[in-house]
Scaffold this motif. Sequence first.
Motif, PDB file in Angstrom:
ATOM      1  N   MET A   1       0.849  -1.195   0.000  1.00 63.10           N
ATOM      2  CA  MET A   1       0.000   0.000   0.000  1.00 63.10           C
ATOM      3  C   MET A   1       0.879   1.237   0.000  1.00 63.10           C
ATOM      4  O   MET A   1       1.785   1.369   0.819  1.00 63.10           O
ATOM      5  CB  MET A   1      -0.919  -0.011   1.227  1.00 63.10           C
ATOM      6  N   LYS A   2       0.623   2.155  -0.917  1.00 61.22           N
ATOM      7  CA  LYS A   2       1.427   3.344  -1.059  1.00 61.22           C
ATOM      8  C   LYS A   2       1.098   4.339   0.045  1.00 61.22           C
ATOM      9  O   LYS A   2      -0.063   4.606   0.337  1.00 61.22           O
ATOM     10  CB  LYS A   2       1.186   3.988  -2.424  1.00 61.22           C
ATOM     11  N   THR A   3       2.148   4.904   0.660  1.00 65.16           N
ATOM     12  CA  THR A   3       1.974   5.885   1.716  1.00 65.16           C
ATOM     13  C   THR A   3       1.612   7.230   1.111  1.00 65.16           C
ATOM     14  O   THR A   3       2.252   7.700   0.174  1.00 65.16           O
ATOM     15  CB  THR A   3       3.267   6.017   2.543  1.00 65.16           C
ATOM     16  N   SER A   4       0.589   7.855   1.681  1.00 69.48           N
ATOM     17  CA  SER A   4       0.172   9.170   1.213  1.00 69.48           C
ATOM     18  C   SER A   4       1.195  10.210   1.663  1.00 69.48           C
ATOM     19  O   SER A   4       1.649  10.198   2.811  1.00 69.48           O
ATOM     20  CB  SER A   4      -1.202   9.514   1.789  1.00 69.48           C
ATOM     21  N   ASP A 212       2.178  11.788   5.223  1.00 61.32           N
ATOM     22  CA  ASP A 212       1.115  12.567   5.863  1.00 61.32           C
ATOM     23  C   ASP A 212       0.971  12.237   7.348  1.00 61.32           C
ATOM     24  O   ASP A 212       0.518  13.083   8.135  1.00 61.32           O
ATOM     25  CB  ASP A 212      -0.213  12.332   5.142  1.00 61.32           C
ATOM     26  N   ASP A 213       1.366  11.029   7.725  1.00 63.96           N
ATOM     27  CA  ASP A 213       1.302  10.674   9.145  1.00 63.96           C
ATOM     28  C   ASP A 213       2.206  11.549  10.002  1.00 63.96           C
ATOM     29  O   ASP A 213       1.991  11.683  11.207  1.00 63.96           O
ATOM     30  CB  ASP A 213       1.692   9.203   9.342  1.00 63.96           C
TER      31      ASP A 213
END
Length: 638
Positions: A1-4, A212-213
Motif C-alpha cells: 500500500m502506497k503511503t500518502s 502525511d502521518d
Amino acid sequence: MKTSTTRLTVAQALVRFLANQYTERDGARQRLIGATWGIFGHGNVAGLGQALLQYGTAPSGGTPPTPPVMPFHQGRNEQAMVHAAVGYARQSDRLSTHAVTTSIGPGATNLVTGAALATINHLPVLLLPGDVFAARPADPVLQQLEVPYAGDVSVNDCLRPVSKYFDRVERPEQLIPAALQAMRVLTDPVETGAVTLALPQDVQAEAYDWPDDFFRERVWAVRRPEADREELAAAVRELKRARRPLVVAGGGVHHSGAEGALEDFVDATGIPVASTQAGKGSLLHDHPADVGGIGHTGTATANELARTADLVIGVGTRYTDFTTASATLFANPDVRFLNLNVAAFDAHKLSAQPLVADARAGLAALSGALGGAYRAEPAYVAEYTEDKERWEQRVDACFAAEDELVRPTQAQVLGVMDELVTGDDILINAAGSLPGDLHKLWRARSRDQYHVEYGYSCMGYEIPASLGVALAAPGRPVWALVGDGTYLMLPTEIVTAVQEGIPVKVVILQNHGYASIGGLSASVGAEGFATQYRFAGEQGAYEGAPLPVDLAANAASLGMTVHRAKTVRDLREALAVARDATRPTCVYVETETADTVSGPPPAQAWWDVPVAETAERSAAVKAREEYDRRAAGRRRHL
C-alpha cells in the motif's frame, strides 16, 4: 500500500508539524507550541520566514475569521525572544511553550543566554536557529565561523552545552526523527529545558515528499511518576521519628501543580514550609504553616527553623547555594534529608533518603501512607507561629511610610504594591537587589503571583518575560519590576508590547547603579568599585554625580505610557493607574538609598563569595577575616 505524502519544504513541514503537537496531563489538553517568535535574516528568511508567512497569517474571507495555524510574534532581540517564550512556558506550568527562530551568526549566538536560563530552570523552549549551508556550495558564507580542525562546526554548536537536546538537520528526511525527539524532551518533566534544532539555510528551503502521518495530531502525555513502594516506606519511617521537620518547597511544586497536595500534607502534619525563590507561593502567605523564603535571601523564621531542623523534606528543589546558605544553613548535627523530586539526580542530593516521584503524586502518597499517624508537636507549632508573627511585624515596618511626601525606599515601593495587588496580579523579577527584598518581604496571594527567575538570575529577563506571561494569562495584570541596571540591559521588547497591544506594566526603580552587587562588593572588600552609574572621578572610581540618563523618557520613546512618581503618594496613584491601563504602561520612581533610611532586614544566612586571601586595603583584610569565620561553618552532609 502506497503511503500518502505531501510535498513541502523542510521549513513548511516543520511549522505544520509543530502546529499539531499537544500535551495532556490530568485530562487537560493544550497546544505544545503556542506560537513562534522570530527575527529574520539571510539564514532563515527564505525558509522559516516563508513558512511562517504561509502558516502564521490568518486566511482571509472566513466567517468567523480562521485563526493562523502558527501564530507569530516579531521580536527585537534574540535573547529577549527566548525570555518571552520561557515566561510563557513557566506561566503555562511547562505544558505549553513557544518556538524561537533566528538567522545564523549573531542571531543564533544571541540565543545562548536564554537557552542557559531555560535549561537551568527546567523550562521548555524550542530554538530554531538558521545554520550555514549543508551542501557547502560556497565556503565560507556570510557570518560563518571557520574552524580549521572541523568542517562541521558552526556557531550553533555553542548551544550544545546549554540545550537538553540538540540536532542539526542536514537532510530533509532527518527532520522526522529530530522533530519527534525534540517533542519528547520538551514534554519530559525530568529532562525538559532548551531544545535546539539547527536548520541549515539551504535545507530549510528544500522540498521533500513527507508522509502525511508526520503531520497527524500527536498528544504527548506529561507523566506523573508514582513513588516506589520501598522508598515511600522509608520516607514514612524518616518522618515518624522527626521532632523538628521542615519542608523546603521548590519550583517543582508549581511545575507539578502540587500546591493543593502540599497544603493537605501540612494541614495534616503541622510541618512548616519554607520556600525557595522558585517555590514561593507553594503555600499562600497567610497559611499558618508558611514561614517564608529560606536561605541567604530568606526570613529569620525559616532560617532559624532550618538551623535546628532534624529532618529537611525537600519537595521539588535543587538545593542551590542560596537555599543552603552555601552549605552552612542546616546546622543540626543530626539533621537528615528526605527529598521528593521527579528527578533522581536532585532526589539524592545531600545524601538524602530519595523519594523519586512527581511532587503532587508523591505528596499524596506520603499523606496516605502516614494515615494521620504523624503530627508536629504543639510546642514546635507554637514556636514557628510566634516567630512568623514577629517577622510579619518586621515586614510591616519595612513597608510603612510615615511621610507620604518623601521619596520611597525600594521596600516601600513593594509596600505600596502590597496594598494594591490581588491574587490576579503577577510580579516578574530576576536580578539585582529586588529578588532579596521580594523573597524576604513579598506576600504571595496566589500560586503563580510570584515569578522570580533565580536559577540563572538573568538581568534583562523581566520585560520580555512579562510579554510571555501576559500572553499565557490574558486579562491578568502583569508587572515587570526592574532596576535601572536591568532596564538598560534589555528594554527592546517594549516595542513588541506596544506593537501587539500587550498591556504589561513596567516599574523602573532608579537607584543609579547595581545596588545588589554594590552591597556585595562592600561586604567582600571591593568597596563598591564600579557598581554605581556615576561620572568617573579623578581616580577613576566613579564617585562623581549620577549620570543624566532619563529612563522614563527612554521608555516613552519606545511607545509606553509613562508615569513619573517622586513621592510615596505619587507612587500609589501611578501604580493604581497603571494597574487599570489597557496598553503598555511604565511607572518610573527614583528610590531613596541613603544609609539613614531603614531598608529591609539584612541577610539572615550566609552566601559564599570568596574574598581575596591577601590584600593591602583594610576593607579587604577585614572582609577576609569575616569570610574565614563564616566558611568554618560549612559542612558536608554525608
